[in-house]
Scaffold this active site. Structure first.
Site, PDB file in Angstrom:
ATOM      1  N   THR A  35       0.828  -1.191   0.000  1.00  0.00           N
ATOM      2  CA  THR A  35       0.000   0.000   0.000  1.00  0.00           C
ATOM      3  C   THR A  35       0.874   1.257   0.000  1.00  0.00           C
ATOM      4  O   THR A  35       1.945   1.242   0.540  1.00  0.00           O
ATOM      5  CB  THR A  35      -0.882  -0.034   1.253  1.00  0.00           C
ATOM      6  OG1 THR A  35      -1.465  -1.316   1.320  1.00  0.00           O
ATOM      7  CG2 THR A  35      -1.968   0.993   1.194  1.00  0.00           C
ATOM      8  N   SER A  66     -14.619  23.191   3.874  1.00  0.00           N
ATOM      9  CA  SER A  66     -15.612  24.185   4.316  1.00  0.00           C
ATOM     10  C   SER A  66     -14.958  25.264   5.154  1.00  0.00           C
ATOM     11  O   SER A  66     -13.784  25.188   5.469  1.00  0.00           O
ATOM     12  CB  SER A  66     -16.729  23.490   5.094  1.00  0.00           C
ATOM     13  OG  SER A  66     -16.201  22.778   6.186  1.00  0.00           O
TER      14      SER A  66
END
Lengths: 412, 412
Positions: A196, A412
């Site tokens: 990975t 955000s």
């Protein structure tokens, strides 16, 4: 909420001291992919053509650099490794493939290397075009005589990582001392479907290329392929092992039964497991490392499948985050795996405390003792299946509010 | 932080009006498994022995009630359904099996029913002993003449659910009107490995038992087996469909090609999909429902595998929570599934907006438009694989801070 970039609570105290490997030259740059003067590109040049083993993601949507590595890895020779962060060059269509070609051509021309000995990796945002020119321009500006440190190299490949990852181990054989040095990156989109994330390992131990690949695959199985952060597999995962002998004409080890191989394997596992655990320690929002061992399974594969079923369960991971000995969730996660077990023979330990035996709760179970032990940063879960003699270990981290903040809130 | 029990933002405005089914008698009780006077047990008695189809979890660690249902379901007949919440009677060893036996024996004796026609389900905490006496005592106290409502029945099986779930649909055939009524529970540990969670559906349409099972399995495939909240499979999942004809000696439909079957199937799918979507709407911490459709796949199975790979990705789910059109994560999730695709033919739409085409970003892509559309409570993701003509749809919810609060924080 702004993006969380504070260092993981589970980070090692400092980056380890990593020695040089003769013939391996390190260059870290700011090419301009990432903002400010952050290092975002690294180039490693090797004095001679050396043997290399390369293992890449099983993703069906691999990045352009992964496609390139798959093309050249069978030759098994390397002179250069180019890696950028901040842009994965994934799902970028034909233009992405052009970018890889352009950078490889530029390096080939500049240093007179065969194209098929130039490895390329990219990590970062998926889907954005990567301009090859800013990378080749940065390489042209390099002062080849000035080497960077392993720490700078490791920093240049970080993305959401909160610390740079490095490891070293040594071994002796036949009166000679050998070293294995590795760096890695990874924090999210971490699930073993090969090796990975990115990891690059260099050794001065001289190995024949076929054996190098075999030994590397074995080591990946118990290290990078035994970790998970979120069960998501990156498009860009790549692990590369370079064998860079001190002398060019040294005899290469090619027999897996050679006595030196066992020593090498042990030292390699030490580095790869160390790096794999550092990736888990930097798992997005991680506050605890969870080690999961499955014992007494019929096969290694069965043990690992169950271990990963527990490791990937959000209900187990949130229970650990809440320091909650909710062992029913472990039972659930064992049950949802496809492996056949005998429920009546199952026993579970959390942090060394026996919780279940013979298919139900132990009589003198004291939940408070386990809850107190779970305040530790390292949580161990041991499951004994009682049906065989094989075992497997995997590592993951807990699932916390910070994981949500990192992956949902930061725009955000 | 205290446990969040406020009603899901995605809940329907009210519980639907559900009519009676002749011969189906409803009883909801507080047996004392849960605190205060909360309804925690329900019993449904059916006037005659009727045909039943029962599908249970594939979990390798099934609860004692699931083991019981597996034992009796081949007979395909039912007179009673007993369900408690607050305790799953799972991983409770021999004592758990005794508990089921005791309650079944008590109901059998009291109402003179065959034991093999008494279905039992339990939902709630795993591993705690369930006392059969408090349940049988509560049943003994029942006033059999006083029926409860479907709403109370649905409430009595809730655990972490924030609202009770019910649905109804009607169809006409041969001048007669038929109805299908269902209730369900589920909020966490939701991943389709059969019909996830608990759902009980009753129809007055007369069906032969073998066809009843076949049609139910088909309906589960596109409803309860097409949803996921957290990728975790419960030990207790059970779905049961009862066919309770108005008259006892009516001719049963047994041929799947009978014209009435298509009407029944459509009405059944309507109820089961409605209930499945309500479970997703009550997914732990959910603020948005995500519908995922995979089009132009080679097989239905391929389409569903990819759809679930996207639906189970924490990185996709957190991106939706953050109203972030991070489509690279969708590419990643397609890539990590085992299904072979052609990356160059892929196209993706989010909330109806085309984002990628032919393996990379569309030229006039305007991220702001998609981000604005993602403020909606319902988010659609449509992936066209361009390699076949099969499709599949699944539903899931976003992954939010409240999920972590519900599953990690509530004990602190």
């Amino acid at each position: 909420m702004s993006k969380i970039i504070k260092k993981s609570l589970l980070a090692p105290k400092s980056f380890p001291k990593l020695p040089n490997i003769l013939g391996v030259n390190l260059y870290a740059m700011h090419a301009g992919i990432r903002k400010k003067n952050k290092l975002d590109t690294m180039l490693i040049l090797i004095s001679n053509s050396v043997n290399v083993a390369c293992v890449v993601t099983n993703s069906k949507t691999p990045s352009a650099p992964v496609m390139w590595c798959k093309k050249i890895r069978n030759i098994g020779k390397a002179r250069a490794l180019l890696v950028n962060s901040g842009n994965a060059n994934a799902h970028t269509g034909k233009e992405g493939i052009e970018t890889v070609k352009n950078t490889v051509n530029a390096i080939s021309k500049l240093f007179n290397f065969s194209k098929k000995e130039i490895y390329v990796c990219s990590t970062g945002v998926i889907g954005e075009k990567l301009d090859s020119k800013i990378i080749t321009d940065a390489i042209l500006k390099l002062d080849i005589k000035k080497n960077n440190s392993w720490k700078e190299i490791a920093e240049s490949i970080c993305t959401t990582d909160t610390f740079a990852k490095g490891a070293v181990s040594y071994f002796q054989y036949g009166g000679k001392k050998y070293k294995i040095i590795g760096i890695a990156k990874g924090s999210g989109m971490i699930y073993p479907n090969m090796g990975t994330m990115l990891s690059f390992i260099f050794t001065d131990f001289p190995l024949e290329k076929r054996l190098l690949t075999d030994l590397f695959k074995q080591s990946i199985e118990v290290s990078f392929n035994s970790i998970t952060v979120d069960g998501d597999t990156s498009t860009s995962d790549t692990c590369i092992l370079f064998s860079v002998p001190k002398k060019n004409n040294v005899k290469l080890v090619s027999n897996k039964n050679d006595k030196s191989v066992q020593k090498f394997t042990k030292a390699l596992d030490k580095v790869s497991i160390n790096l794999a655990k550092q990736i888990v320690a930097d798992g997005e929002g991680a506050k605890k490392i969870i080690s999961i061992k499955i014992k007494s399974a019929k096969t290694y594969k069965d043990a690992k499948t169950i271990a990963l079923s527990i490791a990937n369960s959000p209900l187990v991971k949130t229970a650990v985050a809440g320091e909650d000995p909710n062992w029913g969730r472990i039972i659930m996660a064992i049950g949802k795996s496809p492996v056949n077990i005998k429920q009546d023979l199952l026993s579970i330990k959390i942090c060394g405390e026996k919780i279940t035996k013979n298919g139900s709760l132990v009589k003198n179970y004291n939940e408070k003792v386990v809850a107190t032990k779970m305040k530790s940063k390292e949580i161990s879960i041991v499951v004994d299946l009682g049906i065989g003699n094989m075992e497997a270990a995997v590592w993951t981290c807990d699932l916390t509010h910070d994981y949500i903040s990192i992956n949902a809130d930061y725009r955000s």
